[in-house]
Design a protein around this motif. Structure first.
Motif, PDB file in Angstrom:
ATOM      1  N   GLU A 204       0.809  -1.221   0.000  1.00 12.39           N
ATOM      2  CA  GLU A 204       0.000   0.000   0.000  1.00 12.39           C
ATOM      3  C   GLU A 204       0.842   1.271   0.000  1.00 12.39           C
ATOM      4  N   GLU A 205       1.999   1.221   0.638  1.00 11.62           N
ATOM      5  CA  GLU A 205       2.848   2.422   0.668  1.00 11.62           C
ATOM      6  C   GLU A 205       3.284   2.796  -0.746  1.00 11.62           C
ATOM      7  N   LYS A 206       3.723   1.795  -1.527  1.00 14.07           N
ATOM      8  CA  LYS A 206       4.131   2.061  -2.899  1.00 14.07           C
ATOM      9  C   LYS A 206       2.924   2.401  -3.759  1.00 14.07           C
ATOM     10  N   LEU A 207       1.792   1.798  -3.446  1.00 15.87           N
ATOM     11  CA  LEU A 207       0.578   2.080  -4.201  1.00 15.87           C
ATOM     12  C   LEU A 207       0.229   3.564  -4.150  1.00 15.87           C
ATOM     13  N   ARG A 208       0.399   4.174  -2.991  1.00 18.70           N
ATOM     14  CA  ARG A 208       0.068   5.596  -2.858  1.00 18.70           C
ATOM     15  C   ARG A 208       0.925   6.446  -3.797  1.00 18.70           C
ATOM     16  N   SER A 209       2.232   6.181  -3.823  1.00 19.05           N
ATOM     17  CA  SER A 209       3.112   6.986  -4.688  1.00 19.05           C
ATOM     18  C   SER A 209       2.820   6.742  -6.166  1.00 19.05           C
ATOM     19  N   LYS A 223      -6.926  12.808 -22.480  1.00 23.66           N
ATOM     20  CA  LYS A 223      -7.383  12.009 -23.614  1.00 23.66           C
ATOM     21  C   LYS A 223      -6.454  10.845 -23.936  1.00 23.66           C
ATOM     22  N   ASP A 224      -5.291  10.823 -23.313  1.00 21.96           N
ATOM     23  CA  ASP A 224      -4.360   9.713 -23.540  1.00 21.96           C
ATOM     24  C   ASP A 224      -4.712   8.561 -22.597  1.00 21.96           C
ATOM     25  N   SER A 225      -4.782   7.358 -23.133  1.00 26.58           N
ATOM     26  CA  SER A 225      -5.299   6.224 -22.357  1.00 26.58           C
ATOM     27  C   SER A 225      -4.247   5.467 -21.573  1.00 26.58           C
ATOM     28  N   SER A 226      -2.958   5.661 -21.827  1.00 21.15           N
ATOM     29  CA  SER A 226      -1.927   4.811 -21.235  1.00 21.15           C
ATOM     30  C   SER A 226      -1.927   4.865 -19.706  1.00 21.15           C
ATOM     31  N   ALA A 227      -1.974   6.079 -19.143  1.00 22.99           N
ATOM     32  CA  ALA A 227      -1.961   6.213 -17.682  1.00 22.99           C
ATOM     33  C   ALA A 227      -3.248   5.681 -17.059  1.00 22.99           C
ATOM     34  N   TRP A 228      -4.380   5.887 -17.752  1.00 22.64           N
ATOM     35  CA  TRP A 228      -5.652   5.383 -17.230  1.00 22.64           C
ATOM     36  C   TRP A 228      -5.642   3.857 -17.137  1.00 22.64           C
ATOM     37  N   PHE A 229      -5.071   3.219 -18.172  1.00 22.25           N
ATOM     38  CA  PHE A 229      -4.972   1.756 -18.145  1.00 22.25           C
ATOM     39  C   PHE A 229      -4.094   1.302 -16.982  1.00 22.25           C
ATOM     40  N   TYR A 230      -3.008   2.017 -16.751  1.00 20.27           N
ATOM     41  CA  TYR A 230      -2.106   1.660 -15.651  1.00 20.27           C
ATOM     42  C   TYR A 230      -2.817   1.802 -14.312  1.00 20.27           C
ATOM     43  N   GLN A 231      -3.642   2.817 -14.182  1.00 24.37           N
ATOM     44  CA  GLN A 231      -4.373   2.996 -12.935  1.00 24.37           C
ATOM     45  C   GLN A 231      -5.330   1.833 -12.682  1.00 24.37           C
ATOM     46  N   ARG A 232      -5.925   1.317 -13.746  1.00 20.66           N
ATOM     47  CA  ARG A 232      -6.810   0.158 -13.586  1.00 20.66           C
ATOM     48  C   ARG A 232      -6.031  -1.027 -13.026  1.00 20.66           C
ATOM     49  N   TRP A 233      -4.800  -1.185 -13.469  1.00 18.30           N
ATOM     50  CA  TRP A 233      -3.953  -2.259 -12.923  1.00 18.30           C
ATOM     51  C   TRP A 233      -3.680  -2.004 -11.439  1.00 18.30           C
ATOM     52  N   LEU A 234      -3.395  -0.769 -11.093  1.00 17.60           N
ATOM     53  CA  LEU A 234      -3.121  -0.443  -9.690  1.00 17.60           C
ATOM     54  C   LEU A 234      -4.314  -0.764  -8.789  1.00 17.60           C
ATOM     55  N   LEU A 235      -5.512  -0.530  -9.301  1.00 11.99           N
ATOM     56  CA  LEU A 235      -6.710  -0.770  -8.508  1.00 11.99           C
ATOM     57  C   LEU A 235      -7.070  -2.253  -8.439  1.00 11.99           C
ATOM     58  N   GLY A 236      -6.410  -3.058  -9.245  1.00 12.24           N
ATOM     59  CA  GLY A 236      -6.559  -4.495  -9.102  1.00 12.24           C
ATOM     60  C   GLY A 236      -7.743  -5.105  -9.800  1.00 12.24           C
ATOM     61  N   LYS A 349      -7.095   2.563   5.055  1.00 10.31           N
ATOM     62  CA  LYS A 349      -7.715   3.882   5.205  1.00 10.31           C
ATOM     63  C   LYS A 349      -6.930   4.961   4.462  1.00 10.31           C
ATOM     64  N   VAL A 350      -5.592   4.908   4.549  1.00 13.45           N
ATOM     65  CA  VAL A 350      -4.773   5.949   3.909  1.00 13.45           C
ATOM     66  C   VAL A 350      -4.956   5.910   2.395  1.00 13.45           C
ATOM     67  N   VAL A 351      -4.942   4.695   1.831  1.00 14.98           N
ATOM     68  CA  VAL A 351      -5.115   4.562   0.381  1.00 14.98           C
ATOM     69  C   VAL A 351      -6.521   4.987  -0.026  1.00 14.98           C
ATOM     70  N   VAL A 352      -7.526   4.595   0.753  1.00 17.95           N
ATOM     71  CA  VAL A 352      -8.908   4.982   0.445  1.00 17.95           C
ATOM     72  C   VAL A 352      -9.048   6.503   0.426  1.00 17.95           C
ATOM     73  N   ASN A 353      -8.442   7.174   1.383  1.00 16.47           N
ATOM     74  CA  ASN A 353      -8.484   8.641   1.402  1.00 16.47           C
ATOM     75  C   ASN A 353      -7.838   9.214   0.145  1.00 16.47           C
ATOM     76  N   HIS A 354      -6.747   8.577  -0.277  1.00 14.99           N
ATOM     77  CA  HIS A 354      -6.075   9.040  -1.488  1.00 14.99           C
ATOM     78  C   HIS A 354      -6.969   8.809  -2.710  1.00 14.99           C
ATOM     79  N   LEU A 355      -7.675   7.677  -2.738  1.00  9.34           N
ATOM     80  CA  LEU A 355      -8.583   7.395  -3.844  1.00  9.34           C
ATOM     81  C   LEU A 355      -9.733   8.394  -3.864  1.00  9.34           C
TER      82      LEU A 355
END
Length: 514
Positions: A204-209, A223-236, A349-355
């Motif tokens: 979770e610590e690395k997930l936040r960064s 409008k660029d999809s690359s970062a959005w796709f990566y975020q989907r991976w982060l969210l699992g 909780k910390v990650v949820v707040n960040h989300l």
């Protein structure tokens, strides 16, 4: 008009180019004919090497010629000294570099280069990493080179830390770098694994960064999809891991279902409460070798389970002997059990707040760009990561808007909405624990049937007033325990209903044709 350069007319230029192309085609056909003749007679000699070189120099994408070239290497190897073989290898490494200058995205050239190094007695893998670095300076989005870099970096013993730093630099230079984001997703689990949950990619610590990095990238160019796709991976968001999903034994039928398709005939199933028999006696409901739902007819002379009063346990061993268990309880003269899956990760909780902060940022961006499809989709995914049940209706609202904003992919958004809607219903059904109660999936605008393996033990299912089509009905063959299946007010055809009835002979199917 002396001293002036004669400029060809359009007709002259076209004729000249046509003649030049004809000559090239004639030479190509002659060379290919000669290569095929030599290959048919197994003349894999130096002439063959020269012929393939000439053609590949101008077009390095003829994969067959690279194969023939490797065949020639094998044929020549025994007749060469060690030094001559090294020279031959070195020559081809230089040759592949020349080919990559013609086409830096040539699958054949990159693959052949790796093959040469694998067959050398003294491969310089570090030099290959440096070569990739050079090519990625020219084009940081060359995914052929990125794939090759992953391979040679491992061979060279380059540390994941070093490669992660390289990825970070490339992303900072250009956020729209799918390959670098992808490579990053392979490195982070090695460097920052989750402490307790193997299904979670990183701690979770690395997930936040990482969430901060991806937010910066996404909002730099929404409008660029690359970062959005990566975020989907982060969210699992991924498919469920292999596990037992459901089991039912009643009357003379036993049903076992899994979260993923398995070849049960190559696995092992055991329990001390009924004659499960040899796995070869089980058949898949779809008729496929791999299936997520399997059934077995229990012989009438099998021992009764009526005297079994205690709960029992089902044990499944997959092809690698990994073991999975499920608690079962007595029900209607048999046993039944359903294992509640994890439809999402539970974040701290910390990650949820960040989300939540990211969701607020998405909502702010939508005020300025209300039709930003990646922002709409990411906001919906963030809602599910924060609190899937609380935000359910709002997330579906965003998916409905996406069906209009991104109409070319409306089918995807409809299917995703169906998946989320079905999750809500079957989760409540499983938590209630009364598997004789009907599963009510009516009037949910469902276009597809996800999680059918969990519903395989239900005795009644209501799918009326949805948007199921003929293609959707194939998955319903898993419902072998269903006594009543309501499909009224769905755009399905009579023949599709008839075909399903043939496979569910003990089921009463209610439809617009009945």
């Amino acid at each position: 008009m002396h001293g002036r350069l004669k400029v060809r007319t359009t007709e002259e230029e076209a004729a000249r180019k046509k003649l030049e192309q004809d000559e090239k085609l004639k030479a190509y056909k002659a060379a290919m004919k000669r290569i095929q003749e030599k290959r048919s007679t197994q003349e894999l000699d130096k002439e063959m090497m020269e012929l393939t070189r000439k053609l590949l120099s101008s077009n390095p994408d003829i994969y067959t010629l690279w194969n023939i070239r490797r065949e020639s290497f094998h044929a020549l190897r025994d007749s060469l000294t060690e030094e001559e073989l090294k020279d031959l290898h070195a020559g081809d490494l230089l040759f592949t570099e020349q080919c990559l200058q013609v086409n830096p995205k040539s699958y054949g050239a990159w693959h052949h280069r790796g093959w040469i190094l694998e067959n050398r007695s003294d491969p310089d893998w570090k030099k290959e990493v440096d070569l990739c670095t050079r090519y990625l300076k020219i084009d940081e989005r060359n995914f052929h080179c990125w794939q090759y870099r992953r391979y040679v970096a491992e061979k060279a013993g380059v540390t994941p830390d070093s490669e992660l730093l390289f990825c970070t630099q490339k992303i900072q230079q250009n956020f729209s770098n799918y390959s670098s984001w992808h490579y990053r997703s392979k490195l982070l689990p090695l460097l920052f694994p989750h402490e307790t949950d193997p299904q979670r990619a990183i701690c979770e610590e690395k997930l936040r960064s990482e969430l901060e990095l991806v937010l910066t990238a996404a909002f730099t160019d929404p409008k660029d999809s690359s970062a959005w796709f990566y975020q989907r991976w982060l969210l699992g968001y991924s498919e469920l891991p292999l596990d037992l999903a459901a089991f039912r034994q009643s009357d003379n039928l036993a049903t076992v279902a899994f979260t993923k398709a398995v070849n049960l005939h190559e696995c092992h199933l055991s329990g001390d409460f009924l004659p499960l028999g040899n796995v070869a006696e089980w058949r898949s409901t779809s008729g496929s070798i791999y299936d997520n739902t399997w059934v077995k007819i229990i012989p009438e002379d099998s021992p009764s389970t009526d005297d079994c009063k205690a709960d029992r346990e089902l044990v499944f061993q997959d092809e690698s002997n990994q073991e999975y268990r499920m608690k079962l309880r007595k029900a209607n003269g048999g046993f039944v059990g359903v294992k509640l899956p994890k439809f999402e990760h539970i974040f701290g909780k910390v990650v949820v707040n960040h989300l939540k902060e990211q969701l607020d940022s998405c909502n702010q961006l939508l005020e300025f760009e209300p039709d930003s499809k990646w922002t709409l989709l990411t906001a919906a995914l963030l809602m599910r990561a924060i609190d899937r049940k609380t935000y359910h209706a709002r997330a579906l609202e965003f998916l409905r808007k996406l069906q209009t904003v991104d109409s070319l992919r409306s089918g995807y958004y409809k299917d995703l909405a169906s998946k989320w809607a079905v999750e809500q219903v079957i989760e409540k059904w499983m938590e209630a624990g009364n598997f004789e109660e009907p599963i009510d999936l009516s009037s949910l605008q469902i276009t597809t049937i996800p999680y059918e393996q969990f519903m395989s033990v239900a005795s009644e299912i209501n799918l009326a007033e949805n948007q199921l089509q003929d293609r959707s009905l194939a998955k319903l063959v898993a419902l072998q325990n269903c006594k009543v299946l309501n499909l009224r007010s769905n755009p399905v055809g009579k023949e599709a209903i008839r075909a399903l009835s043939e496979k569910l002979r003990n089921t009463t199917i209610l439809s617009d044709f009945s």
